[in-house]
Design an enzyme around this catalytic site. Structure first.
Site, mmCIF file in Angstrom:
data_model
loop_
_atom_site.group_PDB
_atom_site.id
_atom_site.type_symbol
_atom_site.label_atom_id
_atom_site.label_comp_id
_atom_site.label_asym_id
_atom_site.label_seq_id
_atom_site.Cartn_x
_atom_site.Cartn_y
_atom_site.Cartn_z
ATOM 1 N N LYS A 135 3.169 9.930 8.651
ATOM 2 C CA LYS A 135 2.567 9.402 9.877
ATOM 3 C C LYS A 135 3.251 9.882 11.149
ATOM 4 C CE LYS A 135 0.227 5.412 7.818
ATOM 5 N NZ LYS A 135 -1.166 5.776 8.134
ATOM 6 N N PHE A 180 0.863 -1.185 0.000
ATOM 7 C CA PHE A 180 0.000 0.000 0.000
ATOM 8 C C PHE A 180 0.897 1.231 0.000
ATOM 9 C CE2 PHE A 180 -2.320 3.504 1.904
ATOM 10 C CZ PHE A 180 -3.487 3.496 1.145
ATOM 11 N N ASP A 208 9.351 2.646 1.166
ATOM 12 C CA ASP A 208 8.221 3.367 1.740
ATOM 13 C C ASP A 208 8.228 3.121 3.251
ATOM 14 O OD1 ASP A 208 5.712 4.071 2.759
ATOM 15 O OD2 ASP A 208 4.620 3.389 0.999
#
Length: 376
Positions: A236, A122, A207
């Protein structure tokens, strides 16, 4: 009828305030928050250092745009690249934006368009990041995706070797697939990736939107492997709840992002940088990271001691997953919420555990007690 689009499957609880690991809903019920806003609230809710940073900066300057030098960007960039092989940072507002920047940088720098990614990954929901994502449910209904992404089985060295040729610009992956089931890169697969990149001059993009900023017990998760990426993406936990993302790159990539090649209106504004600096001043301290590792070891030990062996516990640091086999976990997550524990899934069969990095052993024990009642 709501004035909002219905694109989120929202929970029943309406969270209105929080402190540390504890949040409270509009009815006054308290919960242990083991979602952290999906790995975002790294220092817990309303951490004093973040509150102070926001208050102090908000009284001086919120925004100027990147037409002007923003001193906070240089401070945060220096913290992010210190004692690494990276040389430069680009700031944006989210992980998706960081991944879009990485894709653009890799294509422009190499002059090639082919990027290899992996099943169950993702990377975001904009068209480039969505095209890199290895999940059909993210793609469905949106028409043709961005071309030249090849999605391979994860941790399959033979499939990777067969797909490598001179057309490949970059390999892009997560060290742990948070959304895809808390699946970690094996040492054998890491070695295969490193060899492919070295042999063919392929850029490696990692990522670290979910795994970075101390979540796995080190500054970045790749530091626990042999991999040495050319680019990593962050978000995040970097803002501790404030929207901020970043892309780090090696010195050789600097000239590729020349003035006008890429940009963002809000990215790296003074308010975001003041918050990120406050987060990093805590999380990047060796003693703090050591504490995360110790808490993670304790959490895993307690999970394995108190849950049936039919459940598999995996992950690193405070990004953990409970694999429930063929059983779907939605009902478990709802039951935990009823009992005062907020959880999130990682695919249909895995419970994801993402407490703040400041969680205590006592809070872990309380979470274990609730998990026992719903999983036994």
């Amino acid at each position: 009828m709501s004035a909002l689009f219905g694109n989120y499957g929202q929970r029943r609880a309406q969270i209105v305030k929080g402190q540390g690991t504890i949040v409270e809903d509009s009815a006054g019920k308290q919960y242990l928050d083991f979602t952290s806003g999906i790995a975002v609230v790294s220092l817990g809710h309303a951490h004093p250092a973040i509150v102070q940073a926001v208050q102090a900066q908000s009284e001086k300057l919120w925004h100027t745009s990147n037409l002007f030098d923003i001193p906070g960007q240089e401070k945060v960039a220096q913290r992010l690249i210190a004692e690494t092989h990276f040389a430069h940072a680009f700031f944006c507002n989210s992980g998706t934006e960081a991944n879009e920047a990485a894709i653009k940088l890799a294509r422009k720098h190499t002059g090639k368009h082919h990027i290899i990614t992996f099943e169950k990954s993702f990377h975001g929901r904009t068209f480039g990041a969505m095209s890199a994502t290895g999940q059909g449910k993210i793609h469905n209904g949106f028409g043709p995706l961005v071309e030249k992404f090849t999605i391979l089985p994860f941790n399959d060295a033979a499939a990777l070797e067969a797909a490598i040729d001179d057309s490949v610009a970059a390999i892009m992956l997560e060290m742990i697939q948070g959304e895809g089931g808390v699946n970690g890169v094996t040492s054998e697969f890491a070695a295969a990736i490193a060899q492919a990149c070295n042999d063919k001059g392929i850029l490696l993009i990692i990522d670290e939107v979910q795994t970075g900023i101390g979540r796995t017990g080190t500054r970045y998760a790749f530091e626990q492997t042999i991999l040495k990426p050319h680019i990593i993406t962050l978000a995040k936990g970097l803002g501790g709840g404030f929207p901020v993302g970043a892309m780090l790159g090696t010195a050789e990539l600097y000239a590729t992002f020349s003035p006008g090649t890429h940009g963002t209106t809000f990215g790296g504004n003074p308010l975001a940088m003041s918050v990120a600096e406050a987060v990093l001043s805590h999380v990047f301290e060796p003693a703090f990271l050591q504490q995360v590792q110790e808490l993670a070891a304790y959490f895993v030990e307690q999970l394995k001691a108190h849950l049936p062996s039919s459940y598999t516990v995996r992950g690193q640091g405070l990004l953990l997953g409970i694999d429930c086999g063929a059983t779907e976990v939605a009902s478990y997550i709802a039951a935990a919420e009823d009992k005062g524990l907020l959880l999130v899934g990682a695919g249909p069969n895995v419970i994801r555990l993402l407490p703040p990095l400041t969680v205590t052993k006592e809070e872990i024990d309380k979470a274990i007690a609730i998990l026992k009642t719903i999983l036994l």
